[in-house]
Design an enzyme around this catalytic site. Structure first.
Site, PDB file in Angstrom:
ATOM      1  N   SER A 140       2.359   3.394   0.821  1.00 13.23           N
ATOM      2  CA  SER A 140       2.539   2.009   1.273  1.00 13.23           C
ATOM      3  C   SER A 140       3.423   2.001   2.513  1.00 13.23           C
ATOM      4  CB  SER A 140       3.231   1.176   0.195  1.00 13.23           C
ATOM      5  OG  SER A 140       2.465   1.131  -0.968  1.00 13.23           O
ATOM      6  N   GLU A 163       8.452   0.451   4.612  1.00 11.76           N
ATOM      7  CA  GLU A 163       8.996   1.249   3.507  1.00 11.76           C
ATOM      8  C   GLU A 163       9.459   2.629   3.981  1.00 11.76           C
ATOM      9  OE1 GLU A 163       6.816   3.409   0.269  1.00 11.76           O
ATOM     10  OE2 GLU A 163       7.071   1.492  -0.741  1.00 11.76           O
ATOM     11  N   ARG A 218      12.332  -0.149  -4.397  1.00  8.75           N
ATOM     12  CA  ARG A 218      12.197   0.784  -3.264  1.00  8.75           C
ATOM     13  C   ARG A 218      13.505   0.876  -2.469  1.00  8.75           C
ATOM     14  NH1 ARG A 218       8.189   1.316  -5.704  1.00  8.75           N
ATOM     15  NH2 ARG A 218       6.106   1.826  -4.950  1.00  8.75           N
TER      16      ARG A 218
HETATM   17  N1  EPU Z   1      -4.471  -6.134  -2.580  1.00 11.85           N
HETATM   18  C1  EPU Z   1      -5.382  -6.725  -1.759  1.00 11.85           C
HETATM   19  N2  EPU Z   1      -5.867  -6.017  -0.686  1.00 11.85           N
HETATM   20  C2  EPU Z   1      -5.484  -4.756  -0.435  1.00 11.85           C
HETATM   21  C3  EPU Z   1      -4.548  -4.142  -1.274  1.00 11.85           C
HETATM   22  C4  EPU Z   1      -4.043  -4.849  -2.340  1.00 11.85           C
HETATM   23  O1  EPU Z   1      -5.767  -7.857  -1.947  1.00 11.85           O
HETATM   24  O2  EPU Z   1      -5.979  -4.198   0.543  1.00 11.85           O
HETATM   25  C5  EPU Z   1      -3.957  -6.888  -3.729  1.00 11.85           C
HETATM   26  C6  EPU Z   1      -4.858  -6.724  -4.939  1.00 11.85           C
HETATM   27  O3  EPU Z   1      -5.012  -7.950  -5.558  1.00 11.85           O
HETATM   28  C7  EPU Z   1      -4.095  -5.828  -5.870  1.00 11.85           C
HETATM   29  C8  EPU Z   1      -2.660  -6.139  -5.492  1.00 11.85           C
HETATM   30  O4  EPU Z   1      -2.693  -6.433  -4.106  1.00 11.85           O
HETATM   31  O5  EPU Z   1      -4.353  -6.115  -7.206  1.00 11.85           O
HETATM   32  C9  EPU Z   1      -1.716  -4.993  -5.730  1.00 11.85           C
HETATM   33  O6  EPU Z   1      -2.284  -3.804  -5.182  1.00 11.85           O
HETATM   34  P1  EPU Z   1      -1.948  -2.369  -5.803  1.00 11.85           P
HETATM   35  O7  EPU Z   1      -2.064  -2.396  -7.303  1.00 11.85           O
HETATM   36  O8  EPU Z   1      -2.726  -1.346  -5.068  1.00 11.85           O
HETATM   37  O9  EPU Z   1      -0.410  -2.216  -5.552  1.00 11.85           O
HETATM   38  P2  EPU Z   1       0.478  -2.517  -4.264  1.00 11.85           P
HETATM   39  O10 EPU Z   1       1.398  -3.640  -4.600  1.00 11.85           O
HETATM   40  O11 EPU Z   1      -0.334  -2.638  -3.054  1.00 11.85           O
HETATM   41  C10 EPU Z   1       2.420  -0.981  -5.108  1.00 11.85           C
HETATM   42  C11 EPU Z   1       3.274   0.111  -4.571  1.00 11.85           C
HETATM   43  C12 EPU Z   1       2.522   1.427  -4.583  1.00 11.85           C
HETATM   44  C13 EPU Z   1       2.120   1.729  -6.014  1.00 11.85           C
HETATM   45  C14 EPU Z   1       1.268   0.574  -6.550  1.00 11.85           C
HETATM   46  C15 EPU Z   1       0.986   0.723  -8.034  1.00 11.85           C
HETATM   47  C16 EPU Z   1       4.804  -0.934  -3.025  1.00 11.85           C
HETATM   48  C17 EPU Z   1       5.166  -1.153  -1.599  1.00 11.85           C
HETATM   49  N3  EPU Z   1       3.709  -0.206  -3.237  1.00 11.85           N
HETATM   50  O12 EPU Z   1       1.336  -1.153  -4.210  1.00 11.85           O
HETATM   51  O13 EPU Z   1       3.418   2.430  -4.151  1.00 11.85           O
HETATM   52  O14 EPU Z   1       1.385   2.937  -6.113  1.00 11.85           O
HETATM   53  O15 EPU Z   1       1.995  -0.670  -6.421  1.00 11.85           O
HETATM   54  O16 EPU Z   1       2.152   0.511  -8.761  1.00 11.85           O
HETATM   55  O17 EPU Z   1       5.524  -1.390  -3.910  1.00 11.85           O
HETATM   56  C18 EPU Z   1       4.210   3.562  -2.207  1.00 11.85           C
HETATM   57  O18 EPU Z   1       5.303   3.034  -2.411  1.00 11.85           O
HETATM   58  O19 EPU Z   1       4.036   4.349  -1.240  1.00 11.85           O
HETATM   59  C19 EPU Z   1       3.095   3.265  -3.092  1.00 11.85           C
HETATM   60  C20 EPU Z   1       1.862   3.745  -2.895  1.00 11.85           C
END
Ligand code: EPU
Length: 340
Positions: free
Chosen positions: A240, A336, A166
């Site tokens: 995010s 972000e 990012r």
């Molecule tokens: N999780 C929780 N609670 C929550 C949300 C997430 O426990 O409320 C845990 C879960 O275990 C889940 C893990 O976090 O398995 C990861 O969650 P998720 O797969 O939704 O991905 P993220 O790390 O929260 C990142 C990116 C997203 C992208 C997704 C999928 C960043 C900051 N965000 O989110 O990007 O869509 O992975 O690759 O890296 C964005 O940048 O705006 C964005 C949406």
């Protein structure tokens, strides 16, 4: 030809948080050459400048006392090939998701894991958009940008963009100094599905797809995103709100000892990326509401405008999250979006 300059321009429709703020001046550019004209208007020359794409990664904390420059350059064209990739040049003002879909229809797959990311193509390199196991950097060839100081268009390679998680040179040394006018993508001639992200693998399994085609990945990613992430058309948000923090092996070990259900991913160099959504949820803030700002019920990493929130309200909630996560885990979450 002079630019049409709007004064006291309402930005609510131009930021996906739906924050009601005003720009002192607003101009919309449709050709890269018009960037040169910005300097020719004495009013615009004298004030700060905000380059705006889709406004999907932006938090406006108040009125902007300067000129907002909306980038509207269109175009999608073949730009040749390398040994292993098709090159496609995309105007900065093209919708990212529409571009992903159009290329898929033209038998140019490779971006489907990045389907449904809001915003415009020209903003994609700034934060090196990424999702579901793929980052823009892996499909990027070059870009063109206007350099405000040199007053000329420049071409930049992937190496010059200095992509990170990012992150790119446009968030650092070149912030505000160059405006991206087009990007050139490199789409693999030998396409392979990217299915290692657990959500994608599970979705394909649930759909009983064992040999996914590009369209299958696209459909799976669209379905996952629709389930987890709020549509900015209905609930104001900027995706995010925080980056997933990266910690040392020692800090990771200590955190895991206290919090065995911590969600983390190993990184090169022995460090670990923590799921910020998990940290926020574990700090008890998932679904929280403060005034008209909130933490999304289905994904704690997303802050939402519950209707009429000001940027200051959203920022106050973000600060509270940073404080509480820091108190509980000793980890500081970095926002972000660009905060103005
Ligand atoms: N999780 C929780 N609670 C929550 C949300 C997430 O426990 O409320 C845990 C879960 O275990 C889940 C893990 O976090 O398995 C990861 O969650 P998720 O797969 O939704 O991905 P993220 O790390 O929260 C990142 C990116 C997203 C992208 C997704 C999928 C960043 C900051 N965000 O989110 O990007 O869509 O992975 O690759 O890296 C964005 O940048 O705006 C964005 C949406």
């Amino acid at each position: 030809m002079p630019l049409e300059v709007f004064e006291r321009f309402a930005l609510r429709r131009f930021n996906s948080f739906g924050v009601d703020a005003c720009a002192r001046f607003f101009v919309r550019l449709r050709h890269a050459e018009q960037l040169a004209w910005l300097d020719e208007d004495a009013r615009l020359r004298a004030v700060p400048r905000l380059i705006l794409g889709g406004g999907t990664n932006l938090l406006l904390t108040g009125d902007f006392d300067g000129v907002v420059v909306k980038m509207d350059f269109a175009g999608l064209r073949d730009a040749g090939e390398t040994g292993d990739a098709w090159l496609i040049e995309v105007g900065a003002g093209e919708s990212w998701h529409a571009t992903v879909e159009r290329l898929l229809e033209r038998q140019r797959p490779g971006l489907e894991n990045l389907a449904l990311i809001p915003g415009l193509a020209g903003a994609a390199p700034i934060q090196n958009i990424g999702a579901y196991g793929l980052e823009l950097a892996e499909r990027f060839h070059a870009l063109t940008a206007w350099d405000f100081e040199a007053r000329t268009l420049v071409t930049m390679s992937a190496a010059e963009c200095n992509f990170g998680y990012r992150d790119s040179v446009f968030k650092r040394e070149l912030a505000g100094r160059r405006a991206i006018t087009s990007i050139t993508l490199a789409l693999p001639k030998r396409w392979e599905p990217v299915t290692h992200y657990a959500d994608v693998a599970n979705e394909l399994k649930a759909r009983a797809i064992t040999r996914p085609q590009p369209r299958d990945i696209f459909d799976a990613v669209v379905a996952i995103r629709r389930r987890k992430l709020p549509d900015p058309e209905t609930i104001g948000n900027a995706g995010s709100f925080f980056k997933n923090p990266i910690v040392s092996r020692e800090q990771h070990r200590a955190l895991l000892a206290h919090h065995p259900s911590l969600v983390s991913y190993p990184m090169p160099g022995g460090r670990f990326k923590l799921a910020a959504g998990w940290l926020i949820e574990a700090a008890g803030l998932k679904g929280a509401t403060r005034g008209r700002a909130g933490v999304y019920e289905r994904q704690a990493l997303v802050l939402v405008n519950r209707g009429g929130a000001t940027g200051a309200e959203i920022l106050a909630l973000a600060r509270e999250i940073q404080q509480k996560v820091a108190e509980k885990f000793g980890v500081w979450l970095e926002p972000e979006p660009v905060i103005v």
